[in-house]
Enzyme design. Structure first.
Site, PDB file in Angstrom:
ATOM      1  N   SER A 230       6.365  -9.386  -7.752  1.00  0.00           N
ATOM      2  CA  SER A 230       5.203  -9.852  -6.981  1.00  0.00           C
ATOM      3  C   SER A 230       5.369 -11.354  -6.794  1.00  0.00           C
ATOM      4  O   SER A 230       5.058 -12.149  -7.688  1.00  0.00           O
ATOM      5  CB  SER A 230       3.901  -9.545  -7.730  1.00  0.00           C
ATOM      6  OG  SER A 230       3.718  -8.167  -7.873  1.00  0.00           O
ATOM      7  N   THR A 231       5.895 -11.739  -5.626  1.00  0.00           N
ATOM      8  CA  THR A 231       6.215 -13.151  -5.399  1.00  0.00           C
ATOM      9  C   THR A 231       4.980 -14.037  -5.391  1.00  0.00           C
ATOM     10  O   THR A 231       5.071 -15.228  -5.680  1.00  0.00           O
ATOM     11  CB  THR A 231       6.957 -13.313  -4.061  1.00  0.00           C
ATOM     12  OG1 THR A 231       6.165 -12.738  -3.013  1.00  0.00           O
ATOM     13  CG2 THR A 231       8.298 -12.606  -4.110  1.00  0.00           C
ATOM     14  N   CYS A 232       3.832 -13.425  -5.056  1.00  0.00           N
ATOM     15  CA  CYS A 232       2.635 -14.242  -5.014  1.00  0.00           C
ATOM     16  C   CYS A 232       2.235 -14.724  -6.395  1.00  0.00           C
ATOM     17  O   CYS A 232       1.568 -15.752  -6.536  1.00  0.00           O
ATOM     18  CB  CYS A 232       1.484 -13.476  -4.365  1.00  0.00           C
ATOM     19  SG  CYS A 232       1.178 -11.873  -5.098  1.00  0.00           S
ATOM     20  N   TYR A 233       2.605 -13.999  -7.420  1.00  0.00           N
ATOM     21  CA  TYR A 233       2.290 -14.391  -8.797  1.00  0.00           C
ATOM     22  C   TYR A 233       3.527 -14.762  -9.598  1.00  0.00           C
ATOM     23  O   TYR A 233       3.431 -14.961 -10.810  1.00  0.00           O
ATOM     24  CB  TYR A 233       1.555 -13.253  -9.513  1.00  0.00           C
ATOM     25  CG  TYR A 233       0.204 -12.945  -8.926  1.00  0.00           C
ATOM     26  CD1 TYR A 233      -0.849 -13.846  -9.037  1.00  0.00           C
ATOM     27  CD2 TYR A 233      -0.017 -11.748  -8.253  1.00  0.00           C
ATOM     28  CE1 TYR A 233      -2.086 -13.565  -8.488  1.00  0.00           C
ATOM     29  CE2 TYR A 233      -1.249 -11.459  -7.692  1.00  0.00           C
ATOM     30  CZ  TYR A 233      -2.290 -12.368  -7.817  1.00  0.00           C
ATOM     31  OH  TYR A 233      -3.512 -12.085  -7.272  1.00  0.00           O
ATOM     32  N   ASN A 234       4.687 -14.851  -8.929  1.00  0.00           N
ATOM     33  CA  ASN A 234       5.943 -15.140  -9.634  1.00  0.00           C
ATOM     34  C   ASN A 234       6.132 -14.177 -10.815  1.00  0.00           C
ATOM     35  O   ASN A 234       6.467 -14.597 -11.929  1.00  0.00           O
ATOM     36  CB  ASN A 234       5.966 -16.593 -10.128  1.00  0.00           C
ATOM     37  CG  ASN A 234       6.057 -17.594  -8.987  1.00  0.00           C
ATOM     38  OD1 ASN A 234       6.440 -17.241  -7.880  1.00  0.00           O
ATOM     39  ND2 ASN A 234       5.700 -18.829  -9.261  1.00  0.00           N
TER      40      ASN A 234
END
Length: 1142
Positions: free
Chosen positions: A1108-1112
């Site tokens: 989940s790139t939005c939350y690394n």
């Protein structure tokens, strides 16, 4: 009389007809004033009537006398006697000419005829050998005769002054006026030269000489007005015309007569008027605009004679204040109609230089007696006048001053315009022979008059022309060229100084002796130069330095502590990386070595004479650094060794930092400008090819540097209108950011962005999460086109958040919501596609670094320039959001973005082959004509050849040994600056829509690339592990987590970067470490239990990891074996998919 009413008294008080005492007194006073005014008016009327009647009577008498005079001369006999000439011809003539012409300031035709008749009779009498007929015999006759002769001759001098002022082209009968003026000047020249009198004998020679000197003294006095008339006459000269040659020659000859009465006249107390004559000459003649250009060459030789220049020099030095006041009064009285004029002091400097140094051979012939005294006086006079001129133009401003003065010449043949450049008068100063002769005369002790006290006591002081004196002169010349020649600036002087053999080394050796004591630095032994000078060279007192230090540093530290709410405390040592492998930390002793103690007070903390030496050295060396290539600088180490280069850099670094921190006065503005320029050139060269330890650049701010976060706020809270004169930490950050370690400057950069985001939020641009965001839909295969179409027109609104929806290669929307991660991925993907060489917007340099530079083909692509501007906004967005990109730009391109000029050495990183060829030409020993080169460059695009001229008419100019440096720098300028400007300007416009130019200037080219693309091309696994959080049941001691870190260490660097991009959408680590990764790197547990038989059979979890790139966040299944985890991670990070793996 009514006796009944006489004694009546009102019992009711004063009646209405009576007035009070105060009113009565006021009325009486008013009546008294009216009577006084009436008396004054009556007296004034009577005076006016008396003057008018006197004028009428005198005019009638003058007309009658003129008529009688004309009749008497028409009927005169051939006999000519001295008494007849004096009483019958000259006496009535002087009366009616004064009454009818001089007082009216207008010459009538009848008056011109009378003048011609009178002057011809006078010349006939003077040329007579008969003592009874010669007018000059009156001067050696009885007391009454000599008194009459003296009075009439003085009146002729005054008449001559009037005629000279009337010799202008507005006069109707100009030729007749010039004719009578020439006649009168001829008469006066004879009268002031007793040796030419025909009646001179041994017995009367002394009387004749005394009479001549009295007239010469009157000519030199203010009462005659002669020098003012000559000034006005010469100012009307615009070209050398035959009709005026006789008048001009005679007028200048008479002007110089007071200098030849007695030598040296100005030290003889019995000759008071001679002093006045020299004052008049200096104040009124030497300040004439274009004096040297207006006069014929024969007169120039007379003006430049030692007998004229030496008294003028002495008078300027002895009566400096009086002469400067006189020049100022003269300027105001003239009320010049042209506002774009050089000040009179400027013309005086130009005229003196031109007269004293007409050519190399004329600059005081060594065979002359005591030429060293001439050089000392010459230098001191120029410096004295120049400093006063600069105090006027630098403090008041020069908006109305222009270097070119246009004089219009109107004649019967038409109108001609002659434009004379003021700078042309200063041309001798730009010649090497001028400097060489001054240096040759330096160090020789001579005896000259030092001041007015020495004049009165007949004592002479000992003076020496030293290197500091010469430096003072050239420092003033640089400042004058900067102020009065704004188009070209001081380039002519700098070109000469930079390439004068050994001069720059002598300047530095002198500076070392003043500023860098032998035991003050960790360098080799100093080469001390003994500089004898007539000015004081005392160093600053410790008390003054201490006061300056406390006044500047504590002020800003206290301000910043108020911002932070903390009390001041000890500052921790700054950790940084050194250029030398054996040093990894900046310790106190190293910093002390590079912090020049004598410059810790800035320019205000050094002795008053050292700034001129500093200014001259900084300006000259900065100019030399522009043309000094790396071979000369690093290999040949000319003109300085690298050790001396480090000392120069430390000196400049300390000077500029403390000057900015404490502020400087207007008198040190050009010193600071030159020092800043020279420092920047050395620093940029060090950035490209290090020769200084990093401790050197950090040294000045070691103890006085405030906390960096608050330094950023100070830059905004306390802006300085003038960064050079107002003390400001903001100006230090703007001009010398390198005194802060790179990591701290990154903090400053992020602080600037944080303040910008806060101000946008206060302005309502960011109301709430998701508000005013920009939503775009992007196809995976057309990222650049879709991004350009949807984002190019929004400008600075790109600072707002972007919500991206991707469409995969199948045309289907990708699953998931973007909370910031996909926007980071979008920025990464669009730059990857647009910066690819196949796209045609950017190409790679042929060096091993393969840096990006705009491609010349971009100008031929559709919307090519607009696309580059759009990419500037994309890069700005990445910097604004702290997103790292995997690309680095060419240093030449970044220099343009930072507003800096690129020089020839930087060509080696852009086109190494061209750089080698240019260096071959520079050091070529043969005849360059053999190479058949011209000032053109040939470019090819799509099979078409185009020829571009490097300078106007370049195709017709061959490259020769004489102009090879011009060719080399013209070619380098074209490649480094002109060719790349359209692309850099477009990229800059886009970049600065989001990033302020002041923020970018915190970094050099290499640091900008680091800011954009991160640190090393690898990941510090230990640092990442220390800053990782675990969720879903994982902990640092979990078996799967231990296996993960083992696999990470076993990956290749490129594979670790791919994993980081898979999780965070960026393949580079944060510049300051993973501690600053937002949000924090997270590993989330994904439970995937296998059956008992599968586990016994050796099978592992089949599920792939996702992110989940939005939350690394890395969603990691519970793998049991390292081989399985490695295989699954490699498959996931190479699949080029986003949320689809979830």
């Amino acid at each position: 009389m009514d006796l009944n009413r006489k004694h009546k008294v009102s019992l009711r008080g004063a009646s209405s007809g009576e007035i009070s005492r105060d009113a009565l007194l006021a009325k009486v006073s008013q009546e008294r004033e009216l009577r006084s005014y009436a008396r004054r008016a009556n007296a004034a009327a009577i005076y006016i009537q008396r003057v008018w009647r006197s004028y009428i009577v005198r005019k009638k008498a003058a007309i009658e006398i003129q008529e009688e005079w004309e009749i008497s001369l028409s009927c005169r006999s051939d006999t000519l006697t001295k008494s007849w000439v004096s009483s019958t011809v000259l006496r009535p003539f002087l009366f009616f000419i004064r009454s009818l012409s001089v007082q009216h300031q207008k010459i009538q035709s009848r008056d011109i005829h009378c003048m011609q008749t009178c002057f011809k009779i006078l010349l006939e009498s003077i040329n007579s050998n008969d003592q009874g007929c010669n007018f000059c015999s009156l001067a050696v006759g009885t007391f009454e005769e000599s008194k009459t002769w003296d009075c009439q001759t003085r009146k002729m001098v005054s008449l001559c002054s009037f005629l000279l002022m009337e010799c202008n082209y507005s006069q109707e009968r100009i030729k007749d006026v010039i004719g009578v003026t020439a006649l009168l000047l001829r008469v006066l020249i004879i009268l002031t030269d007793p040796k030419s009198w025909k009646i001179i004998t041994k017995e009367n020679f002394e009387d004749a000489e005394t009479a001549g000197k009295m007239i010469i003294q009157f000519i030199g006095s203010c009462r005659s007005g002669y020098y003012s008339a000559v000034r006005r006459y010469i100012k009307t000269l615009t070209k050398h015309t035959d009709e005026r040659l006789l008048v001009t020659t005679s007028a200048v000859t008479l002007t110089l007569r007071p200098f030849h009465v007695r030598q040296p006249a100005f030290v003889d107390e019995n000759q008071p008027y001679t002093d006045v004559a020299v004052e008049e000459y200096v104040s009124l003649i030497l300040t004439i605009p274009r004096l040297v250009c207006c006069l014929p060459s024969a007169l120039i030789r007379a003006l430049k004679h030692k007998s004229i220049l030496m008294p003028s020099f002495h008078t300027i030095l002895i009566l400096k204040d009086k002469i400067l006041t006189r020049i100022s009064v003269m300027e105001h009285s003239e009320k010049q109609s042209c506002t774009m004029e050089i000040p009179s002091l400027g013309w005086a400097i130009g005229n003196i230089i031109s007269l004293a140094t007409v050519s190399e051979t004329d600059f005081m012939d060594p065979q002359e007696s005591n030429p060293e005294m001439f050089y000392v006086l010459y230098v001191r006079v120029i410096v004295t006048l120049a400093e006063n001129l600069l105090s006027q133009v630098e403090n008041v401003g020069i908006q109305d001053i222009h270097p070119d003065v246009e004089a219009t010449l109107k004649t019967g043949k038409g109108e001609n315009s002659v434009k004379i450049s003021f700078v042309e008068l200063l041309r001798p100063v730009c010649q090497q022979w001028h400097l060489a002769k001054l240096l040759a005369a330096s160090g020789k002790e001579i005896r000259v008059i030092a001041d007015k006290d020495a004049l009165t006591s007949n004592e002479k002081g000992s003076e020496t022309l030293g290197l500091l004196d010469i430096a003072r002169l050239y420092s003033c010349m640089l400042r004058i060229f900067c102020v009065l020649n704004p188009v070209v600036g001081p380039l002519p002087v700098l070109n000469m100084l930079s390439f004068c053999p050994g001069y720059i080394v002598s300047l530095w050796n002198s500076l070392e002796s003043f500023l860098l004591p032998k035991n003050g630095c960790t360098a080799d032994d100093l080469s001390h130069v003994s500089v004898k000078t007539s000015w004081n060279t005392r160093g600053p007192s410790e008390k003054k330095l201490k006061h300056l230090k406390n006044d500047g540093v504590n002020k800003w530290v206290n301000v910043l502590n108020k911002f932070s709410g903390k009390s001041p405390g000890p500052r921790e040592h700054v950790e940084c990386t050194s250029d030398q492998p054996e040093s990894s930390q900046v310790n106190e002793s190293t910093n002390d070595a590079w912090d020049v103690e004598t410059l810790r007070g800035g320019p205000a903390g050094i002795s008053k004479d050292v700034p001129c030496l500093l200014h001259l050295f900084c300006a000259t060396y900065a100019h030399l650094l522009v043309v000094l290539d790396d071979i000369q600088f690093y290999e040949k180490q000319a003109p300085f060794t690298l050790e001396k280069q480090r000392r120069i850099a430390s000196m400049l670094n300390t000077l500029v930092y403390n000057g900015l921190l404490r502020g400087t006065g207007p008198e040190n503005r050009q010193l600071m400008d030159s020092a800043i320029r020279c420092l920047h050139l050395l620093y940029e060269r060090d950035c490209r090819h290090p020769f200084c330890p990093s401790a050197l650049w950090l040294s000045p701010g070691r103890t006085s540097r405030p906390p960096i976060a608050f330094a950023a706020r100070t830059h905004e809270v306390l802006p300085a209108n003038d960064v050079l004169t107002s003390p400001s930490m903001g100006s230090v950050i703007t001009i010398t950011p390198h005194v802060f370690p790179f990591e701290e400057r990154v903090h400053v950069f992020r602080e600037f962005i944080s303040m910008d985001k806060a101000s946008r939020k206060m302005a309502g641009e960011v109301d709430a999460p998701g508000a005013r965001s920009i939503e775009i839909v992007v196809r995976r295969g057309h990222v650049v086109e879709d991004g350009f179409q949807q984002l190019n027109s929004i400008g600075s609104r790109l600072k707002s958040s972007i919500h991206v929806s991707f469409v995969n290669e199948s045309g289907l929307p990708e699953a998931g919501l973007d909370y910031g991660g996909l926007s980071k991925e979008f920025l990464t993907d669009i730059t990857k596609a647009a910066f690819a060489t196949e796209y045609g917007l950017f190409s790679q340099t042929p060096t091993s670094d393969r840096l990006l530079v705009p491609s010349q083909s971009a100008r031929h692509l559709e919307n090519g320039i607009q696309m580059i501007e759009f990419l500037g906004r994309i890069v700005g967005k990445a910097l604004y959001e702290g997103i790292l990109l995997d690309y680095s730009f060419s240093h030449v391109f970044i220099q343009k973005l930072l507003g800096r000029y690129s020089f020839i050495d930087e060509l080696s990183g852009l086109d190494p082959e061209l750089y080698r060829n240019l260096m071959y030409i520079k050091h070529y020993d043969g005849d360059l004509k053999e190479l058949c080169l011209d000032f053109t460059v040939t470019e090819e695009f799509c099979g078409k050849m185009s020829i571009i001229e490097l300078k106007p008419g370049g195709k017709d100019i061959s490259v020769m040994n004489e102009n090879k440096m011009q060719y080399i720098h013209a070619m380098a300028d074209y490649k480094l600056n002109r060719q790349i400007v359209p692309f850099s300007n477009a990229f800059y416009r886009g970049l600065t829509d989001l990033i302020s130019p002041a923020w970018l200037k915190l970094f050099n080219a290499h640091e900008f690339n680091q800011l954009l693309s991160g640190g090393n091309h690898d990941i510090d696994v230990d640092d990442l592990r220390r800053n990782t959080k675990y969720t879903g049941g994982y902990s640092d001691s979990s078996r799967t987590i231990k296996i993960f870190w083992e696999v990470m260490k076993g990956f290749e660097p490129s594979e670790r970067c791919m994993l980081l991009k898979f999780v965070t959408s960026c393949s580079r680590a944060p510049l300051l470490g993973f501690k600053y990764l937002q949000p924090t790197f997270i590993i989330h547990k994904v439970s995937c239990d296998t059956s008992l038989w599968a586990a016994i059979g050796g099978q592992d979890v089949e599920r792939l990891p996702s992110a989940s790139t939005c939350y690394n966040t890395l969603k990691l299944p519970t793998y049991k074996r390292a081989s399985t985890m490695r295989e699954k991670l490699l498959y996931a990070i190479t699949s080029n998919a986003g949320f689809e793996l979830s």
